[in-house]
Design an enzyme around this catalytic site. Structure first.
Site, short mmCIF file in Angstrom:
data_model
loop_
_atom_site.label_atom_id
_atom_site.label_comp_id
_atom_site.label_asym_id
_atom_site.label_seq_id
_atom_site.Cartn_x
_atom_site.Cartn_y
_atom_site.Cartn_z
N SER A 151 39.98 18.32 -10.33
CA SER A 151 38.93 19.03 -9.59
C SER A 151 39.40 19.33 -8.16
O SER A 151 40.23 18.62 -7.59
CB SER A 151 37.66 18.19 -9.51
OG SER A 151 37.18 17.88 -10.79
N1 SAH Z 1 37.93 13.68 -12.91
C1 SAH Z 1 39.10 14.44 -13.26
C2 SAH Z 1 38.73 15.89 -13.56
C3 SAH Z 1 39.22 16.26 -14.89
S1 SAH Z 1 38.56 17.73 -15.63
C4 SAH Z 1 40.18 14.33 -12.20
O1 SAH Z 1 39.94 13.72 -11.15
O2 SAH Z 1 41.30 14.80 -12.43
C5 SAH Z 1 37.39 17.04 -16.77
C6 SAH Z 1 37.93 16.13 -17.84
O3 SAH Z 1 36.83 15.80 -18.70
C7 SAH Z 1 39.00 16.74 -18.75
O4 SAH Z 1 40.14 15.94 -18.70
C8 SAH Z 1 38.36 16.74 -20.13
O5 SAH Z 1 39.28 16.46 -21.19
C9 SAH Z 1 37.33 15.60 -20.00
N2 SAH Z 1 36.20 15.65 -20.94
C10 SAH Z 1 35.49 16.73 -21.36
N3 SAH Z 1 34.52 16.35 -22.22
C11 SAH Z 1 34.60 14.99 -22.33
C12 SAH Z 1 33.88 14.00 -23.09
N4 SAH Z 1 32.89 14.33 -23.92
N5 SAH Z 1 34.25 12.71 -22.96
C13 SAH Z 1 35.27 12.34 -22.15
N6 SAH Z 1 36.00 13.23 -21.42
C14 SAH Z 1 35.67 14.53 -21.51
#
Ligand code: SAH
Length: 215
Positions: free
Chosen positions: A64
């Site tokens: 993000s």
């Molecule tokens: N917090 C992260 C942002 C990653 S983007 C950071 O600091 O880098 C969002 C993430 O949510 C992705 O990696 C995606 O695979 C995950 N995601 C999406 N749906 C999900 C679910 N139902 N359960 C767990 N993870 C999920």
């Protein structure tokens, strides 16, 4: 992995940028100032790690934008020793920021490749207050519930009921809700059956998906 004076200097400017964009929580800015974001990005993006931008982390996911991390973290109002559940570990950066605020972090990721990478990085960094889990966060993480705070870092079409139920009384859930655009929702649990929702600014997140994806 080295964190040089140059990196620290770039982080200081990033914190100033966040302040100018309206972030006001000093503890959140100190946490962002403390965590080397370049550890969480591919080498190819190292030079850009302290720009206020999202970057690809593989598997069609992104780390993000720092502003978004700061905004969501500020809304969570993390207190030392809070039990915080994060849905969507991704790179692990947000989890590290939560740990820097003194939280005990439980973070869950549905993509095995990202889960394994983040777990190993956070371990190497010695961040012992973070526990990583591989699974579908739609049902939260019931084994360790309840949580003081829950943070969702993917755009959800609706608020999963399981997440509300895993909040402590007085707890907060921060979740972006919507299809192509998501409005940040701050949900407070007032008592066992009563929740209050504040609908805030629009953002664009990668989608919250059902099920898991193995390597
Ligand atoms: N917090 C992260 C942002 C990653 S983007 C950071 O600091 O880098 C969002 C993430 O949510 C992705 O990696 C995606 O695979 C995950 N995601 C999406 N749906 C999900 C679910 N139902 N359960 C767990 N993870 C999920």
């Amino acid at each position: 992995m080295t964190d040089s004076y140059r990196h620290k200097g770039m982080r200081k400017s990033l914190v100033e940028t966040l302040r100018q964009k309206g972030i006001h929580d000093e503890a959140v800015m100190a946490a962002i100032g403390a965590i080397p974001r370049h550890f969480f990005l591919d080498k190819a993006f190292e030079e850009h790690a302290y720009e206020d931008k999202a970057f690809p982390i593989g598997n069609e996911q992104t780390i993000s934008q720092p502003y978004t991390v700061a905004y969501q973290t500020q809304l969570l109002d993390v207190q030392a020793r809070d039990r915080v559940l994060e849905i969507g570990t991704g790179s692990g950066y947000q989890a590290a920021v939560l740990a820097a605020l003194g939280a005990r972090v439980f973070t869950i990721e549905r993509q095995e490749t990202l889960y394994l990478h983040a777990r190993s990085l956070l371990h190497t960094m010695g961040l012992k207050t973070i526990q990583c889990f591989f699974g579908d966060g739609t049902s939260g993480l019931p084994d360790y519930a309840p949580y003081d705070k829950i943070l969702v870092t993917a755009g959800a079409p609706v608020v999963p009921e399981a997440l509300k139920n895993q909040l402590m009384i007085g707890g907060r859930l921060v979740i972006p809700v919507g299809d192509s655009v998501q409005h940040m929702h701050l949900i407070r649990r007032i008592n066992a059956g009563k929740f209050e929702t504040e609908i805030l600014k629009p953002f664009r997140f990668v989608p919250f998906l059902d099920g898991i994806q193995r390597q």
